[in-house]
Design a protein around this motif. Structure first.
Motif, PDB file in Angstrom:
ATOM      1  N   ASP A   1      -6.866   1.710   1.543  1.00 38.94           N
ATOM      2  CA  ASP A   1      -5.572   2.062   0.966  1.00 38.94           C
ATOM      3  C   ASP A   1      -5.585   2.137  -0.548  1.00 38.94           C
TER       4      ASP A   1
ATOM      5  N   THR B   1      -8.954  -1.776  -0.310  1.00 38.40           N
ATOM      6  CA  THR B   1      -8.317  -0.814  -1.202  1.00 38.40           C
ATOM      7  C   THR B   1      -9.389  -0.019  -1.929  1.00 38.40           C
TER       8      THR B   1
ATOM      9  N   ALA C   1      -4.492   6.779   1.660  1.00 36.73           N
ATOM     10  CA  ALA C   1      -5.772   6.161   2.025  1.00 36.73           C
ATOM     11  C   ALA C   1      -6.915   7.147   1.820  1.00 36.73           C
TER      12      ALA C   1
ATOM     13  N   ALA D   1       0.861  -1.189   0.000  1.00 41.01           N
ATOM     14  CA  ALA D   1       0.000   0.000   0.000  1.00 41.01           C
ATOM     15  C   ALA D   1       0.893   1.234   0.000  1.00 41.01           C
TER      16      ALA D   1
ATOM     17  N   CYS E   1      -3.273   0.749  -3.330  1.00 46.11           N
ATOM     18  CA  CYS E   1      -2.295  -0.335  -3.363  1.00 46.11           C
ATOM     19  C   CYS E   1      -1.612  -0.437  -4.716  1.00 46.11           C
TER      20      CYS E   1
END
Length: 184
Positions: A114, A149, A109, A104, A116
């Protein structure tokens, strides 16, 4: 003197999406300290030693495949990861086919999820040409989906046609082509 560059194609997976299906041809062993980590390093060095990525080939020629592989398992201030996210890919007989190393991006974020990427993914030369990269990429994508993600951002060398095709087959959207410096 300017450093050499290579052309890379961006590929993007944006969530939310249904969990990606992972074909059952391979099993995936998480990497933990000890034997699996050493096996990961040997597998990376094997794949990088005959890489289809022009930048990887140039770096391997300068520093060697093992030294280059060790760079990928080292901490990076811009990345967050746990080794348990990384996996070796094995046939039913236990032959190591390849690996993937999701990570990540630190500070990217959104809404607790996140952004990634794949720090590295590969198939060892002995198993190339059988479509295993699709299985490995699907598993890597699923690993990132499961950990949470909002987007997966990846890129690959424009000359690495099998990887370009794999991103497209698995469902990543093609982004722009850009020039990036080749690692020293």
């Amino acid at each position: 003197m300017s450093s050499p560059v290579q052309r890379k194609i961006e590929f993007i997976w944006t969530e939310p999406r249904p969990p990606i299906a992972v074909p059952g041809r391979l099993s995936f062993q998480p990497v933990v300290e000890g034997v699996a980590l050493e096996l990961l390093l040997r597998t990376i060095a094997d794949a990088l030693g005959d890489s289809l990525d022009a930048g990887h080939r140039q770096t391997v020629a300068r520093v060697g495949a093992r030294a280059f592989a060790e760079r990928f398992i080292a901490p990076d201030r811009g990345l967050v990861f746990e080794q348990s996210w990384w996996h070796l890919s094995l046939t039913a007989r236990g032959d190591v086919v390849g690996f993937h190393m999701p990570v990540a991006f630190r500070g990217c974020a959104q809404d607790g999820k996140d952004e990634c990427t794949l720090r590295l993914i590969g198939v060892v030369p002995a198993f190339r040409g059988h479509g295993y990269i699709d299985d490995i990429l699907a598993h890597a994508t699923r690993t990132m989906q499961e950990r949470g993600t909002w987007r997966i951002y990846c890129d690959t060398d424009v000359t690495n046609l099998p990887m370009v095709a794999a991103f497209e087959r698995v469902g990543y959207e093609r982004g722009r082509i850009r020039e990036v410096p080749i690692e020293a």
